[in-house]
Design a protein around this motif. Sequence first.
Motif, PDB file in Angstrom:
ATOM      1  N   LEU A 153       0.835  -1.211   0.000  1.00 58.70           N
ATOM      2  CA  LEU A 153       0.000   0.000   0.000  1.00 58.70           C
ATOM      3  C   LEU A 153       0.869   1.260   0.000  1.00 58.70           C
ATOM      4  O   LEU A 153       0.520   2.265  -0.627  1.00 58.70           O
ATOM      5  CB  LEU A 153      -0.986  -0.018   1.168  1.00 58.70           C
ATOM      6  CG  LEU A 153      -2.042  -1.127   1.064  1.00 58.70           C
ATOM      7  CD1 LEU A 153      -2.888  -1.194   2.338  1.00 58.70           C
ATOM      8  CD2 LEU A 153      -2.946  -0.929  -0.155  1.00 58.70           C
ATOM      9  N   VAL A 154       2.006   1.187   0.675  1.00 56.94           N
ATOM     10  CA  VAL A 154       2.962   2.307   0.601  1.00 56.94           C
ATOM     11  C   VAL A 154       3.417   2.479  -0.844  1.00 56.94           C
ATOM     12  O   VAL A 154       3.466   3.595  -1.372  1.00 56.94           O
ATOM     13  CB  VAL A 154       4.167   2.067   1.538  1.00 56.94           C
ATOM     14  CG1 VAL A 154       5.330   2.996   1.207  1.00 56.94           C
ATOM     15  CG2 VAL A 154       3.736   2.264   2.994  1.00 56.94           C
ATOM     16  N   GLU A 155       3.711   1.360  -1.500  1.00 58.33           N
ATOM     17  CA  GLU A 155       4.144   1.443  -2.892  1.00 58.33           C
ATOM     18  C   GLU A 155       3.047   2.062  -3.762  1.00 58.33           C
ATOM     19  O   GLU A 155       3.313   2.912  -4.611  1.00 58.33           O
ATOM     20  CB  GLU A 155       4.516   0.047  -3.406  1.00 58.33           C
ATOM     21  CG  GLU A 155       5.087   0.092  -4.807  1.00 58.33           C
ATOM     22  CD  GLU A 155       5.723  -1.223  -5.232  1.00 58.33           C
ATOM     23  OE1 GLU A 155       5.914  -2.111  -4.371  1.00 58.33           O
ATOM     24  OE2 GLU A 155       6.033  -1.344  -6.423  1.00 58.33           O
ATOM     25  N   ALA A 156       1.805   1.636  -3.521  1.00 58.16           N
ATOM     26  CA  ALA A 156       0.687   2.218  -4.289  1.00 58.16           C
ATOM     27  C   ALA A 156       0.599   3.723  -4.048  1.00 58.16           C
ATOM     28  O   ALA A 156       0.389   4.506  -4.980  1.00 58.16           O
ATOM     29  CB  ALA A 156      -0.623   1.531  -3.896  1.00 58.16           C
ATOM     30  N   LEU A 157       0.767   4.133  -2.799  1.00 53.70           N
ATOM     31  CA  LEU A 157       0.687   5.569  -2.477  1.00 53.70           C
ATOM     32  C   LEU A 157       1.822   6.341  -3.142  1.00 53.70           C
ATOM     33  O   LEU A 157       1.634   7.479  -3.599  1.00 53.70           O
ATOM     34  CB  LEU A 157       0.696   5.779  -0.965  1.00 53.70           C
ATOM     35  CG  LEU A 157      -0.635   5.429  -0.284  1.00 53.70           C
ATOM     36  CD1 LEU A 157      -0.458   5.272   1.223  1.00 53.70           C
ATOM     37  CD2 LEU A 157      -1.684   6.509  -0.584  1.00 53.70           C
ATOM     38  N   LEU A 158       2.996   5.721  -3.211  1.00 56.05           N
ATOM     39  CA  LEU A 158       4.127   6.405  -3.846  1.00 56.05           C
ATOM     40  C   LEU A 158       3.860   6.625  -5.335  1.00 56.05           C
ATOM     41  O   LEU A 158       4.431   7.529  -5.939  1.00 56.05           O
ATOM     42  CB  LEU A 158       5.419   5.602  -3.646  1.00 56.05           C
ATOM     43  CG  LEU A 158       5.927   5.554  -2.207  1.00 56.05           C
ATOM     44  CD1 LEU A 158       7.155   4.656  -2.097  1.00 56.05           C
ATOM     45  CD2 LEU A 158       6.240   6.954  -1.681  1.00 56.05           C
ATOM     46  N   GLY A 159       2.972   5.804  -5.889  1.00 52.77           N
ATOM     47  CA  GLY A 159       2.623   5.963  -7.301  1.00 52.77           C
ATOM     48  C   GLY A 159       1.477   6.939  -7.537  1.00 52.77           C
ATOM     49  O   GLY A 159       1.021   7.076  -8.672  1.00 52.77           O
ATOM     50  N   CYS A 160       1.005   7.596  -6.503  1.00 56.71           N
ATOM     51  CA  CYS A 160      -0.114   8.533  -6.631  1.00 56.71           C
ATOM     52  C   CYS A 160       0.401   9.968  -6.611  1.00 56.71           C
ATOM     53  O   CYS A 160       0.809  10.464  -5.556  1.00 56.71           O
ATOM     54  CB  CYS A 160      -1.100   8.348  -5.479  1.00 56.71           C
ATOM     55  SG  CYS A 160      -2.007   6.816  -5.538  1.00 56.71           S
ATOM     56  N   PRO A 161       0.371  10.644  -7.761  1.00 54.33           N
ATOM     57  CA  PRO A 161       0.960  11.982  -7.805  1.00 54.33           C
ATOM     58  C   PRO A 161       0.223  13.026  -6.974  1.00 54.33           C
ATOM     59  O   PRO A 161       0.821  14.014  -6.565  1.00 54.33           O
ATOM     60  CB  PRO A 161       0.915  12.350  -9.297  1.00 54.33           C
ATOM     61  CG  PRO A 161      -0.025  11.389  -9.927  1.00 54.33           C
ATOM     62  CD  PRO A 161      -0.046  10.154  -9.079  1.00 54.33           C
ATOM     63  N   THR A 162      -1.057  12.804  -6.703  1.00 53.38           N
ATOM     64  CA  THR A 162      -1.808  13.833  -5.972  1.00 53.38           C
ATOM     65  C   THR A 162      -1.890  13.548  -4.478  1.00 53.38           C
ATOM     66  O   THR A 162      -2.192  14.441  -3.691  1.00 53.38           O
ATOM     67  CB  THR A 162      -3.231  13.988  -6.557  1.00 53.38           C
ATOM     68  OG1 THR A 162      -3.154  13.851  -7.966  1.00 53.38           O
ATOM     69  CG2 THR A 162      -3.805  15.360  -6.229  1.00 53.38           C
ATOM     70  N   LEU A 163      -1.654  12.299  -4.104  1.00 52.22           N
ATOM     71  CA  LEU A 163      -1.644  11.980  -2.679  1.00 52.22           C
ATOM     72  C   LEU A 163      -0.207  12.076  -2.174  1.00 52.22           C
ATOM     73  O   LEU A 163       0.733  11.709  -2.874  1.00 52.22           O
ATOM     74  CB  LEU A 163      -2.196  10.573  -2.422  1.00 52.22           C
ATOM     75  CG  LEU A 163      -3.608  10.316  -2.950  1.00 52.22           C
ATOM     76  CD1 LEU A 163      -4.065   8.903  -2.582  1.00 52.22           C
ATOM     77  CD2 LEU A 163      -4.596  11.357  -2.428  1.00 52.22           C
TER      78      LEU A 163
END
Length: 235
Positions: A153-163
Amino acid sequence: MSTLEARITAIRERIDAACARAGRQASGIRLVAVSKTVDETVIAEAVRLGVDHFGENRVQDAARKFTALADPTVALHLVGQLQTNKARAAAKIAHEIESVDRLNLIQTLEAEARKLADRGELAAGDRLPVLLQVNVAREEQKSGCSPEDAPSLVEALLGCPTLRLRGLMTIAPLVPTAEEARPTFVALRELRDEVRLRYPAADLETLSMGMTNDFEVAIEEGATSIRVGRAIFAS
Ligand SMILES: *Cc1c(COP(=O)(O)O)cnc(C)c1O
């Protein structure tokens, strides 16, 4: 001194004492006053007393109170379980969402925050700060991802440019003494350290842990943000 003022002063003194025991600076602890049980007139009084971070767990209540308060100097944290269908409303009003805990919520929040940011309607500005909530105590019926799911989930968040991932949050189990919550806080800090080794680029500075019953123990174990409700607002 008003009751509210006395309570806020007492909390600050307890934060200072816990920091002194732990060899930490009180400036490294953010107090989020969880205002879910009070209305905007009480919140406004707390603002006058120097509180500048507030936590709410229901999006609609938060929107109503903080729209009425209309104070741009105040930061609103959403700390409650968040349904995907409230993601847009949450992204619009929050300065930090502390209860992000699953992939579909991450994806929906990113999409909604992106649209709002493009229109200049994101309260937080260009990017929406979030914390990943982890159910380190593995309690059933509690929100938060499992510790095993945290890295992906950290990895997914790192892939979110707006979050903008800022760290981890947990809620300790309801236990008879604060001391019994300590292993939960240690576990969140150790999980943070492990995830950091895998994702050195991730900002995991914030550890949001500790509430009325146990915030001093949380500070001793590395909390950088505490969420205190009853000790400030309960009558
Ligand atoms: C209500 C709440 C708090 C504050 O709890 P108190 O025990 O009143 O200090 C903190 N975090 C979350 C997620 C909450 O829902």
